[in-house]
Design a protein around this motif. Structure first.
Motif, PDB file in Angstrom:
ATOM      1  N   MET A 174       0.818  -1.200   0.000  1.00 36.53           N
ATOM      2  CA  MET A 174       0.000   0.000   0.000  1.00 36.53           C
ATOM      3  C   MET A 174       0.864   1.268   0.000  1.00 36.53           C
ATOM      4  O   MET A 174       2.009   1.246   0.476  1.00 36.53           O
ATOM      5  CB  MET A 174      -0.912   0.028   1.230  1.00 36.53           C
ATOM      6  N   TYR A 175       0.277   2.344  -0.514  1.00 33.07           N
ATOM      7  CA  TYR A 175       0.884   3.668  -0.407  1.00 33.07           C
ATOM      8  C   TYR A 175      -0.081   4.563   0.344  1.00 33.07           C
ATOM      9  O   TYR A 175      -1.243   4.707  -0.046  1.00 33.07           O
ATOM     10  CB  TYR A 175       1.159   4.262  -1.788  1.00 33.07           C
ATOM     11  N   ASN A 176       0.368   5.143   1.461  1.00 29.51           N
ATOM     12  CA  ASN A 176      -0.453   6.075   2.217  1.00 29.51           C
ATOM     13  C   ASN A 176      -0.050   7.495   1.838  1.00 29.51           C
ATOM     14  O   ASN A 176       1.082   7.916   2.115  1.00 29.51           O
ATOM     15  CB  ASN A 176      -0.285   5.853   3.720  1.00 29.51           C
ATOM     16  N   PHE A 177      -0.951   8.211   1.180  1.00 26.12           N
ATOM     17  CA  PHE A 177      -0.592   9.539   0.691  1.00 26.12           C
ATOM     18  C   PHE A 177      -0.646  10.605   1.781  1.00 26.12           C
ATOM     19  O   PHE A 177      -0.160  11.728   1.587  1.00 26.12           O
ATOM     20  CB  PHE A 177      -1.446   9.942  -0.522  1.00 26.12           C
ATOM     21  N   LEU A 178      -1.209  10.272   2.939  1.00 23.36           N
ATOM     22  CA  LEU A 178      -1.184  11.216   4.061  1.00 23.36           C
ATOM     23  C   LEU A 178       0.173  11.181   4.754  1.00 23.36           C
ATOM     24  O   LEU A 178       0.715  12.218   5.144  1.00 23.36           O
ATOM     25  CB  LEU A 178      -2.304  10.896   5.051  1.00 23.36           C
ATOM     26  N   ARG A 179       0.733   9.980   4.914  1.00 21.35           N
ATOM     27  CA  ARG A 179       2.063   9.830   5.529  1.00 21.35           C
ATOM     28  C   ARG A 179       3.180   9.872   4.495  1.00 21.35           C
ATOM     29  O   ARG A 179       4.346  10.011   4.840  1.00 21.35           O
ATOM     30  CB  ARG A 179       2.162   8.499   6.282  1.00 21.35           C
ATOM     31  N   ASP A 180       2.828   9.690   3.233  1.00 20.28           N
ATOM     32  CA  ASP A 180       3.794   9.633   2.136  1.00 20.28           C
ATOM     33  C   ASP A 180       4.787   8.483   2.336  1.00 20.28           C
ATOM     34  O   ASP A 180       6.008   8.675   2.319  1.00 20.28           O
ATOM     35  CB  ASP A 180       4.540  10.961   1.981  1.00 20.28           C
ATOM     36  N   ASP A 181       4.245   7.259   2.525  1.00 22.36           N
ATOM     37  CA  ASP A 181       5.127   6.100   2.640  1.00 22.36           C
ATOM     38  C   ASP A 181       4.436   4.848   2.119  1.00 22.36           C
ATOM     39  O   ASP A 181       3.223   4.803   1.943  1.00 22.36           O
ATOM     40  CB  ASP A 181       5.614   5.900   4.079  1.00 22.36           C
ATOM     41  N   PHE A 182       5.261   3.838   1.853  1.00 26.14           N
ATOM     42  CA  PHE A 182       4.787   2.535   1.406  1.00 26.14           C
ATOM     43  C   PHE A 182       4.891   1.540   2.554  1.00 26.14           C
ATOM     44  O   PHE A 182       5.850   1.571   3.332  1.00 26.14           O
ATOM     45  CB  PHE A 182       5.620   2.030   0.216  1.00 26.14           C
ATOM     46  N   PHE A 183       3.913   0.636   2.633  1.00 26.83           N
ATOM     47  CA  PHE A 183       3.934  -0.413   3.650  1.00 26.83           C
ATOM     48  C   PHE A 183       3.219  -1.629   3.080  1.00 26.83           C
ATOM     49  O   PHE A 183       2.594  -1.552   2.021  1.00 26.83           O
ATOM     50  CB  PHE A 183       3.274   0.058   4.954  1.00 26.83           C
ATOM     51  N   ALA A 184       3.320  -2.758   3.775  1.00 24.77           N
ATOM     52  CA  ALA A 184       2.740  -3.981   3.221  1.00 24.77           C
ATOM     53  C   ALA A 184       2.082  -4.813   4.313  1.00 24.77           C
ATOM     54  O   ALA A 184       2.407  -4.711   5.499  1.00 24.77           O
ATOM     55  CB  ALA A 184       3.811  -4.810   2.516  1.00 24.77           C
ATOM     56  N   GLU A 185       1.141  -5.643   3.872  1.00 24.35           N
ATOM     57  CA  GLU A 185       0.439  -6.567   4.771  1.00 24.35           C
ATOM     58  C   GLU A 185       0.347  -7.923   4.094  1.00 24.35           C
ATOM     59  O   GLU A 185       0.125  -8.003   2.891  1.00 24.35           O
ATOM     60  CB  GLU A 185      -0.965  -6.040   5.074  1.00 24.35           C
ATOM     61  N   ARG A 186       0.536  -8.966   4.854  1.00 20.70           N
ATOM     62  CA  ARG A 186       0.322 -10.305   4.322  1.00 20.70           C
ATOM     63  C   ARG A 186      -0.883 -10.920   5.029  1.00 20.70           C
ATOM     64  O   ARG A 186      -1.238 -10.519   6.147  1.00 20.70           O
ATOM     65  CB  ARG A 186       1.555 -11.192   4.523  1.00 20.70           C
ATOM     66  N   ARG A 187      -1.498 -11.880   4.375  1.00 16.48           N
ATOM     67  CA  ARG A 187      -2.588 -12.651   4.970  1.00 16.48           C
ATOM     68  C   ARG A 187      -2.306 -14.128   4.775  1.00 16.48           C
ATOM     69  O   ARG A 187      -1.916 -14.556   3.688  1.00 16.48           O
ATOM     70  CB  ARG A 187      -3.944 -12.290   4.348  1.00 16.48           C
ATOM     71  N   VAL A 188      -2.521 -14.891   5.839  1.00 14.87           N
ATOM     72  CA  VAL A 188      -2.413 -16.342   5.790  1.00 14.87           C
ATOM     73  C   VAL A 188      -3.734 -16.893   6.306  1.00 14.87           C
ATOM     74  O   VAL A 188      -4.078 -16.691   7.474  1.00 14.87           O
ATOM     75  CB  VAL A 188      -1.238 -16.867   6.630  1.00 14.87           C
ATOM     76  N   HIS A 189      -4.499 -17.533   5.417  1.00 17.92           N
ATOM     77  CA  HIS A 189      -5.853 -17.988   5.746  1.00 17.92           C
ATOM     78  C   HIS A 189      -6.666 -16.844   6.341  1.00 17.92           C
ATOM     79  O   HIS A 189      -7.354 -16.995   7.344  1.00 17.92           O
ATOM     80  CB  HIS A 189      -5.809 -19.195   6.680  1.00 17.92           C
ATOM     81  N   ASN A 190      -6.538 -15.684   5.706  1.00 15.95           N
ATOM     82  CA  ASN A 190      -7.276 -14.457   6.007  1.00 15.95           C
ATOM     83  C   ASN A 190      -6.851 -13.801   7.315  1.00 15.95           C
ATOM     84  O   ASN A 190      -7.469 -12.830   7.737  1.00 15.95           O
ATOM     85  CB  ASN A 190      -8.790 -14.694   6.012  1.00 15.95           C
ATOM     86  N   PHE A 191      -5.808 -14.293   7.966  1.00 16.34           N
ATOM     87  CA  PHE A 191      -5.313 -13.645   9.185  1.00 16.34           C
ATOM     88  C   PHE A 191      -4.229 -12.654   8.792  1.00 16.34           C
ATOM     89  O   PHE A 191      -3.214 -13.039   8.215  1.00 16.34           O
ATOM     90  CB  PHE A 191      -4.741 -14.675  10.165  1.00 16.34           C
ATOM     91  N   PRO A 192      -4.434 -11.352   9.093  1.00 15.70           N
ATOM     92  CA  PRO A 192      -3.500 -10.335   8.606  1.00 15.70           C
ATOM     93  C   PRO A 192      -2.380 -10.011   9.597  1.00 15.70           C
ATOM     94  O   PRO A 192      -2.546 -10.123  10.809  1.00 15.70           O
ATOM     95  CB  PRO A 192      -4.414  -9.116   8.435  1.00 15.70           C
ATOM     96  N   ASN A 193      -1.264  -9.608   9.063  1.00 19.31           N
ATOM     97  CA  ASN A 193      -0.228  -8.949   9.864  1.00 19.31           C
ATOM     98  C   ASN A 193       0.709  -8.191   8.929  1.00 19.31           C
ATOM     99  O   ASN A 193       0.850  -8.530   7.765  1.00 19.31           O
ATOM    100  CB  ASN A 193       0.548  -9.939  10.741  1.00 19.31           C
ATOM    101  N   LEU A 194       1.321  -7.145   9.478  1.00 24.41           N
ATOM    102  CA  LEU A 194       2.216  -6.321   8.679  1.00 24.41           C
ATOM    103  C   LEU A 194       3.499  -7.080   8.365  1.00 24.41           C
ATOM    104  O   LEU A 194       3.954  -7.907   9.157  1.00 24.41           O
ATOM    105  CB  LEU A 194       2.559  -5.030   9.427  1.00 24.41           C
ATOM    106  N   VAL A 195       4.061  -6.785   7.208  1.00 25.41           N
ATOM    107  CA  VAL A 195       5.365  -7.310   6.827  1.00 25.41           C
ATOM    108  C   VAL A 195       6.213  -6.097   6.427  1.00 25.41           C
ATOM    109  O   VAL A 195       5.772  -5.260   5.644  1.00 25.41           O
ATOM    110  CB  VAL A 195       5.259  -8.348   5.687  1.00 25.41           C
ATOM    111  N   HIS A 196       7.402  -5.976   7.005  1.00 29.52           N
ATOM    112  CA  HIS A 196       8.160  -4.721   6.881  1.00 29.52           C
ATOM    113  C   HIS A 196       9.202  -4.737   5.770  1.00 29.52           C
ATOM    114  O   HIS A 196       9.956  -3.765   5.624  1.00 29.52           O
ATOM    115  CB  HIS A 196       8.814  -4.392   8.227  1.00 29.52           C
ATOM    116  N   ASP A 197       9.229  -5.809   4.981  1.00 31.72           N
ATOM    117  CA  ASP A 197      10.232  -5.920   3.916  1.00 31.72           C
ATOM    118  C   ASP A 197      10.099  -4.827   2.867  1.00 31.72           C
ATOM    119  O   ASP A 197      11.065  -4.524   2.150  1.00 31.72           O
ATOM    120  CB  ASP A 197      10.110  -7.280   3.219  1.00 31.72           C
ATOM    121  N   PHE A 198       8.913  -4.235   2.739  1.00 29.22           N
ATOM    122  CA  PHE A 198       8.658  -3.277   1.665  1.00 29.22           C
ATOM    123  C   PHE A 198       8.454  -1.852   2.180  1.00 29.22           C
ATOM    124  O   PHE A 198       8.044  -0.971   1.420  1.00 29.22           O
ATOM    125  CB  PHE A 198       7.462  -3.738   0.842  1.00 29.22           C
TER     126      PHE A 198
END
Length: 226
Positions: free
Chosen positions: A170-194
């Protein structure tokens, strides 16, 4: 939903009031009230991507709403939430097809100035983002980034509908940064590689880490299924 409201919804001539097709989205009339939570009144479904836009009634709150499911994320369009059926019917007939068209069919038309100035959709992404990898299918790329919630666009996504697993950048245009989320069997958590602040940084992270992260998600999804 009381009998009067059920009858009012049944009398709504949906297939005559709404287009049967909006891009790759097909109208499905599926109102079968059972008084158990959310009732789907109708839906637009994109079979190719597995995306849906559903018109709902919530028996608990008494509210009508529109809920969008784009695989890696599901959210409500807050402008459609109301407890007034006539208002909901009018809003969906007048505005929903155009929103689907601009937000999810030709998403590039919905880019704001910040996205364009950042250069997110520019350049060659096709060679960097494979159409398929490790059982995941690319459903979003930066040239057709999808506006989501909280000041963000989903700029890249890989998803496996069978395991409900995948990766979204994702790109958040309010913070001006990119971040990512992964899902495993619909359970989400952030992944900081990106995590990055520029398009060049993001390209480098995707080049180095996209396939390894998708491999990790695939491994976790398979082990969790055992």
């Amino acid at each position: 939903m009381d009998e009067t409201l059920i009858e009012a919804v049944k009398q709504w001539n949906i297939d005559a009031s709404l287009p049967l097709q909006v891009g790759d989205f097909t109208l499905i009339f599926s109102f079968e009230p059972d008084g158990k939570g959310e009732e789907t009144i109708f839906a637009y479904k994109n079979e190719k991507k597995g995306w849906t836009v559903r018109a709902l009634y919530n028996d608990g709150s008494g509210d009508f709403s529109v809920r969008v499911d784009i695989g890696m994320l599901e959210f409500s369009l807050i402008e459609f939430i109301t407890d007034d059926f006539d208002a909901f019917r009018s809003m969906t007939e007048e505005r929903l097809p155009a929103i689907i068209e601009s937000h999810y069919v030709h998403a590039e038309k919905d880019f704001n100035v910040i996205m364009k100035q950042k250069g997110v959709p520019d350049g060659d992404w096709e060679s960097l983002l494979p159409a398929k990898y490790a059982g995941f299918r690319r459903t979003v790329d930066p040239t057709c980034a999808v506006r989501i919630i909280n000041g963000s666009y989903m700029v890249a996504a890989y998803y496996d509908g069978v395991t409900q697993s995948g990766l979204a950048v994702m790109y958040n245009f309010l913070r001006d940064d990119f971040f990512a989320e992964r899902r495993v069997h619909n359970f989400p958590n952030l992944v900081h590689d990106f995590d990055s602040t520029s398009v060049d940084e993001l390209r480098g992270a995707l080049r180095e880490r996209l396939c390894p992260v998708l491999d990790e998600i695939r491994d976790k999804a398979e082990r969790k299924a055992l």
